[in-house]
Design a protein around this motif. Structure first.
Motif: not given
Length: 336
Positions: A158-160, A222-226, A237-238, A244-248
């Motif tokens: 998952k690369n956290l 503000h941002l979801m990181l995965l 991700y969906f 409404g949260v942008p994803i990485v």
């Protein structure tokens, strides 16, 4: 199992990482389940749906020969290369598959480029309650310290750890709070790494949370990181996009191919903490991009509620039925 008129049969099988051992335990599983397999085809099923190549598709092909049922196969990241080799070597097996689907646009493209056969894109679905209303998305604020989050099973791929390394690079210039939702075998190592990097005071390990709590965290993020790799789809991700949260995510994995970089999401190279750090730093100074990308991502995710996903599979199962929503058509479906 019987669930609201649906008959669900589950066959357990052994699995192994090594390809050689995998074939051996597959054969053993078939022998151990021969009685159960006989029960599955009496009465004869109308549909067989396989989700992996080994052993599911192989068993599905056997069941089809015994029952003449319609065979649907879903390709996933873990073994899509195996099935391409299988169909190239034994093209008659491809003829036995009536419909091919994939939850990944990338895998769909790779397969269609290698094999002359259409693959239907059907992602994982969302419950209606998981999709934010339009006015809620429009009213979402992106001010104050960056609120970052990850939601996943805590596994190495998952690369956290890459996320933590990236955040340590910008911790002196960027105010942030990073919330990690989930548990798993990497928990201790991630906690130790956050301490070693000197950012443990900015990282919250929230543990396992239910769907409502996850939605609440996403609403304040503000941002979801995965940046996981490899990922067939990654429904979270969906889930984030639907709020409404942008994803990485990583290029070449997950929802790459569904989202467009810097338009409906952000893509980074897998394992590259420097690139991820630069991206987070730039977004901290460009909150308007977060808002625009978040809203565009929402417009994509909101289209894929379970209602549409189920209708897509019904079309695969019963393409010639005029009224496919009748549950009677599913009574003898086998899910492999």
């Amino acid at each position: 199992y019987d669930l609201d008129g649906f008959k669900i049969d589950i066959v357990c099988h052994l699995i192994w990482q090594s390809p050689a051992w995998r074939r051996m335990v597959l054969a053993l599983s078939v022998v151990l389940n021969v009685g159960r397999i006989s029960e599955l085809v009496s009465p004869k099923p109308s549909v067989i749906h396989c989700h992996y190549t080994f052993p599911d598709l192989i068993l599905g092909l056997v069941l089809k020969q015994l029952s003449r049922a319609r065979l649907v196969y879903t390709i996933r990241e873990t073994d899509h290369e195996d099935v391409i080799r299988l169909f190239r070597k034994f093209p008659f097996l491809l003829d036995a598959v009536d419909e091919i689907t994939s939850p990944s646009v990338l895998i769909k493209r790779r397969f269609e480029a290698a094999i002359p056969r259409e693959v239907k894109f059907v992602p994982h679905g969302l419950a209606e309650a998981q999709v934010a209303e339009s006015d809620q998305v429009s009213a979402k604020t992106f001010s104050g310290p960056l609120q970052l989050c990850s939601v996943c099973r805590l596994l190495r791929w998952k690369n956290l750890h890459v996320v933590l390394q990236a955040l340590s690079r910008i911790s002196q210039q960027t105010e942030f709070v990073y919330t990690i939702i989930g548990d798993g075998p990497e928990l201790g190592r991630l906690q130790a790494l956050a301490g070693d990097l000197g950012i443990s005071d900015k990282v919250v390990f929230a543990g396992y949370q239910d769907s409502a709590a996850i939605s609440a965290t996403l609403d304040s993020s503000h941002l979801m990181l995965l940046p996981s790799f490899r990922e067939t789809f990654g429904r979270v991700y969906f889930e984030a996009m639907a709020r409404g949260v942008p994803i990485v995510c990583s290029r070449g994995s997950g929802v790459d191919g569904i989202v467009v970089d810097n338009v409906s999401g952000f893509l980074v190279a897998a394992g590259e903490d420097r690139e991820l750090a630069r991206l987070i730093r730039s977004l901290d100074t460009d909150r308007d991009s977060l808002r625009k990308v978040g809203k565009q991502g929402w417009s994509i995710a909101r289209q894929w509620t379970w209602d549409r996903v189920v209708r897509s599979f019904i079309d695969c199962y019963f393409p010639h039925v005029v009224s496919p929503n009748n549950s009677a058509y599913f009574e003898q479906t086998v899910m492999v």
